[in-house]
Enzyme design. Sequence first.
Site, short mmCIF file in Angstrom:
data_model
loop_
_atom_site.label_atom_id
_atom_site.label_comp_id
_atom_site.label_asym_id
_atom_site.label_seq_id
_atom_site.Cartn_x
_atom_site.Cartn_y
_atom_site.Cartn_z
N LYS A 111 0.84 -1.21 0.00
CA LYS A 111 0.00 0.00 0.00
C LYS A 111 0.87 1.25 0.00
O LYS A 111 0.57 2.22 -0.68
CB LYS A 111 -0.94 0.01 1.20
CG LYS A 111 -2.12 -0.91 1.02
CD LYS A 111 -3.17 -0.70 2.09
CE LYS A 111 -4.37 -1.61 1.87
NZ LYS A 111 -5.26 -1.67 3.00
N LYS A 191 -5.29 -10.17 -6.16
CA LYS A 191 -6.41 -10.78 -5.45
C LYS A 191 -7.65 -9.90 -5.64
O LYS A 191 -7.53 -8.68 -5.81
CB LYS A 191 -6.08 -10.98 -3.97
CG LYS A 191 -6.08 -9.71 -3.15
CD LYS A 191 -6.39 -9.98 -1.66
CE LYS A 191 -6.75 -8.65 -1.01
NZ LYS A 191 -7.41 -8.69 0.24
N LYS A 194 -11.83 -5.00 -2.72
CA LYS A 194 -12.63 -3.79 -2.87
C LYS A 194 -11.78 -2.65 -3.42
O LYS A 194 -12.23 -1.85 -4.21
CB LYS A 194 -13.20 -3.36 -1.52
CG LYS A 194 -14.08 -4.39 -0.88
CD LYS A 194 -14.64 -3.84 0.43
CE LYS A 194 -14.96 -4.94 1.40
NZ LYS A 194 -13.83 -5.33 2.26
P1 ADP Z 1 -10.93 -6.33 0.83
O1 ADP Z 1 -9.52 -6.75 0.49
O2 ADP Z 1 -11.88 -6.62 -0.27
O3 ADP Z 1 -11.03 -4.91 1.34
P2 ADP Z 1 -11.23 -7.09 3.63
O4 ADP Z 1 -9.84 -6.60 3.91
O5 ADP Z 1 -12.38 -6.32 4.20
O6 ADP Z 1 -11.41 -7.26 2.04
O7 ADP Z 1 -11.32 -8.60 4.09
C1 ADP Z 1 -12.47 -9.24 4.61
C2 ADP Z 1 -12.22 -10.73 4.63
O8 ADP Z 1 -12.26 -11.26 3.30
C3 ADP Z 1 -10.83 -11.11 5.18
O9 ADP Z 1 -10.96 -12.29 5.94
C4 ADP Z 1 -10.02 -11.39 3.95
O10 ADP Z 1 -8.96 -12.29 4.19
C5 ADP Z 1 -11.06 -11.97 3.02
N1 ADP Z 1 -10.71 -11.73 1.62
C6 ADP Z 1 -10.62 -10.51 1.01
N2 ADP Z 1 -10.30 -10.64 -0.29
C7 ADP Z 1 -10.17 -11.99 -0.50
C8 ADP Z 1 -9.84 -12.79 -1.66
N3 ADP Z 1 -9.61 -12.22 -2.84
N4 ADP Z 1 -9.79 -14.13 -1.53
C9 ADP Z 1 -10.04 -14.73 -0.32
N5 ADP Z 1 -10.36 -14.04 0.79
C10 ADP Z 1 -10.42 -12.69 0.71
#
Ligand code: ADP
Length: 334
Positions: A111, A191, A194
């Site tokens: 980041k 990956k 959001k």
């Molecule tokens: P984002 O990366 O979309 O902002 P968050 O950080 O809010 O997501 O993560 C919420 C949950 O979803 C966490 O447990 C994270 O490990 C899981 N997660 C987020 N993106 C993925 C992905 N691409 N594959 C598997 N798990 C994910």
Amino acid sequence: MPRIFSGIQPSGELHVGNYLGAVKNWVELQRLTPAVFCVVDYHAITAPYEPEVLRARRHEMALGLLAAGIDPDLATLFVQSDVPEHTELAWIFNTVTPLGELERQTQYKEKSARQESVVAGILNYPVLQAADILLYRADQVPVGEDQLQHLELSRVIARRWNAQFGEGFFPEPQGLLTPTRRIMGLDGQAKMSKSMGNTIGMLEAPADIWAKLRPAVTDPKRIKRTDPGTPEVCNIYHLHKAFSPEATVAHVAQQCSTAGWGCIDCKKVLAESIEVELVPIRGRAEALRAEPRRVTDTLASGASKARAIAQETMREVRDRMGFAPGPADVRGIG
Ligand code: ADP
């Protein structure tokens, strides 16, 4: 019984990566063991944001989680900023966290590489995360693979605090992964996240999902329709493994590797499998949209249940660290 905790940022829509990597597991686990789930809005403000958008997304994320199957009769669902003990414990943990450990975190490095000026909140993010988990003295944390390094740091923090103030007080939380621990984005580059704009939303309309799936990256070596593909290197195949029945997955692999199907044929079948999983979730979301009070009431009662646990932990933490067991107003002074 182990206690589980997990959180999700309200920084955008609930997407298929969140669901397959974490939330689907939350829905299973809530039946088996005490579970606390949190919409982590303090985490979402480490990137620039509009207050009104945050307000709307917080509600929308809670609605999405309820629609996905989180049951407030089984689990505690609440918003992080409704329980101020999260930031109180995070400050305390900052004082036992080695700076070098924070600077080594991959997510911080990625980041901060993308930005010219980096706010301290991005560096300290995993400290707040450790506080989120340990405030509930959770043993297990169902998350996607991207969070495992942060969890390792939570264990370091728990060990450091315990060594100084109370052996065995905080558990060392372990990650719980699903078989689909990491879902790639539709761009096939990073990956699904959001913050990357490469997601399939859990509440998106079928036509919108198809508009994203149609151009999604597949096996890069499969250029012509008649080229046989390699399912294992294709993101669409991995999504099939998450959404389609086993027999369909086997058929997809066979059709791909013999060039029986083109990628569009394969994506059409995937779109159908996704629909089967999303239809009931979308239905529950619509019902909740018609009654927004159900969401706000759930979050209010979740916050009061969570706060009771959080205050109990903080009473002990404050006491062991040489503070009064609660702020003056809580003790009835002033
Ligand atoms: P984002 O990366 O979309 O902002 P968050 O950080 O809010 O997501 O993560 C919420 C949950 O979803 C966490 O447990 C994270 O490990 C899981 N997660 C987020 N993106 C993925 C992905 N691409 N594959 C598997 N798990 C994910």
